[in-house]
Design an enzyme around this catalytic site. Structure first.
Site, PDB file in Angstrom:
ATOM      1  CG  HIS A 302      40.375  39.729  35.837  1.00  0.00           C
ATOM      2  ND1 HIS A 302      39.835  40.698  36.662  1.00  0.00           N
ATOM      3  CD2 HIS A 302      41.731  39.870  35.941  1.00  0.00           C
ATOM      4  CE1 HIS A 302      40.811  41.379  37.243  1.00  0.00           C
ATOM      5  NE2 HIS A 302      41.975  40.898  36.817  1.00  0.00           N
ATOM      6  CD  GLU A 313      39.666  35.745  32.477  1.00  0.00           C
ATOM      7  OE1 GLU A 313      38.483  35.794  32.907  1.00  0.00           O
ATOM      8  OE2 GLU A 313      40.348  36.771  32.252  1.00  0.00           O
TER       9      GLU A 313
END
Length: 415
Positions: A302, A313
């Site tokens: 992402h 992440e």
């Protein structure tokens, strides 16, 4: 359960308005970020964006139809038209009641709303367009695709912020797997680079202010990152049951084999700092695909170029993949496109399909200074050749929405 395959792809993006242009831009490490020139940015903190260029809606749809669609709907219909042509899917030869449209938008027709608010203030209520509401509502991209191509199956406009594209693809996968549809046009569209949205993101200090170096502004995982870069466009895929695709002799690009969704249950805009929701969505996608972590060959992150987002992440990937995490290439398309918001998942799914087909991982550009909290293999600055069979694509959105899809390279089967 039906197998689900991808037979068509279409895109409108800051790197070009065809799949070929988009892909060439990615593998060559090109940036689609430039100064915003659609309105005066002199008073804005951020003055840059991933702007779609050379898009002529009137040439595509005619003046009358173009004027009845906000820019986000125009992008969606144009990308859907490309995707259907790529799939060689004729509605005249298809059961339209079994063709669905799952296409969403995070912000919808915000420019239409701004334009008509100005009309209301300057000229009074009698001059406000009667098409304001149908043009601005977020389901209209899906509706206009359905109207234009005559699809009569389930139509839905998921609104899960920046995870919309993956949500649409994942829910379409479920619909087809269950046997409730043969084909679904799926993805997302966004046209939110406007005066008011740029001001809001700027005041939230979430966007990059590297205004003098637009091409270097989006730098996921780099220690010098200072926020995301707003972008616009649409990414649309044609999903079909394998049975339907095989029966009509369709060319198959890839197979969708897993989908996971979760909620952070944490904050309106901030990602959970430990990446708990991201981890859960990735873990669920693996389970749904019947895979073990070592079977993932590449991760499309992402990776918006925000401090906490990129760190969380990375943490989620490490938590799920353990010691394997450092060996799996992680690529961040947003380093080149900027953040296409609700269109990002669809665009990045297309990039992942092309990556597996061509055996090339696009780079994460603008990697200049390492961040000790972001220490995975981000394919820095230069594309890499690799043999990939299975790829994972992550999308996360405001409100804690997380959606992850897993795609598999398709190899023609011999009876």
């Amino acid at each position: 359960m039906e197998r689900v395959v991808i037979t068509g792809m279409g895109i409108v993006s800051p790197l070009g308005n065809t799949v070929e242009q988009f892909w060439n831009g990615l593998v060559n490490g090109m940036s689609g970020i430039s100064r915003i020139d659609a309105f005066d940015t002199s008073k804005h903190k951020s003055k840059i964006g991933g702007v779609v260029r050379d898009f002529d809606a009137e040439a595509l749809f005619g003046r009358k139809d173009a004027r009845r669609m906000d820019r986000f709907s125009q992008f969606a219909v144009a990308a859907a038209e490309q995707a259907l042509a790529d799939a060689a899917l004729s509605m005249a030869d298809t059961d339209r009641e079994r063709v669905g449209v799952y296409v969403g938008s995070g912000i919808g027709g915000i420019q239409t709303l701004l334009d008509q608010a100005a009309v209301l203030q300057d000229r009074g209520p009698d001059r406000v367009s009667p098409t304001l509401v149908p043009m601005m509502i977020a389901n209209m991209a899906a509706a206009m695709i359905s109207i234009r191509f005559g699809t009569q199956g389930p139509s839905m406009a998921p609104v899960t912020a920046c995870s919309i594209g993956n949500t649409a693809i994942g829910e379409a996968w479920r619909l087809i797997r269950s046997g409730s549809a043969d084909v679904v046009i799926a993805g997302g569209s966004e046209a939110a680079i406007t005066d008011i949205s740029l001001a809001s993101f700027g005041n939230a200090t979430s966007v990059s202010t590297r205004n003098e170096q637009p091409s270097q502004a989006s730098r996921p995982f780099d220690a010098g990152r200072d926020g995301f870069v707003m972008a616009e466009g649409a990414g649309i895929l044609i999903l079909e049951s394998f049975t339907h695709a095989q029966r009509r002799g369709a060319r198959i690009h890839a197979e969708v084999i897993g989908y996971g969704a979760s909620s952070d249950a944490y904050h309106m805009v901030a990602t959970h700092p430990e990446g708990i929701g991201a981890y859960q969505a990735m873990k669920t996608a693996l389970r749904e695909a019947g895979l073990e972590p070592h079977q993932i060959d590449v991760i499309s992150a992402h990776a918006t170029s925000t401090d906490i987002g990129d760190r969380s992440e990375t943490a989620a990937i490490k938590k799920l993949f353990g010691e394997l995490a450092s060996r799996i290439p992680v690529t961040a398309n947003k380093s080149m496109t900027g953040h296409m918001l609700g269109a990002a998942g669809g665009a990045e799914a297309i990039a992942l399909v092309k990556s597996m087909q061509e055996g090339i991982i696009p780079p994460t550009i603008n990697q200049e200074e390492s961040d000790p909290t972001c220490d995975l293999d981000y394919v820095p600055n230069k594309a890499r050749k690799a043999n990939m069979e299975i790829g994972m694509s992550n999308s996360f959105g405001f409100g804690g929405h997380n959606a992850v899809i897993i795609l598999k390279k398709y190899t023609a089967e011999i009876d």
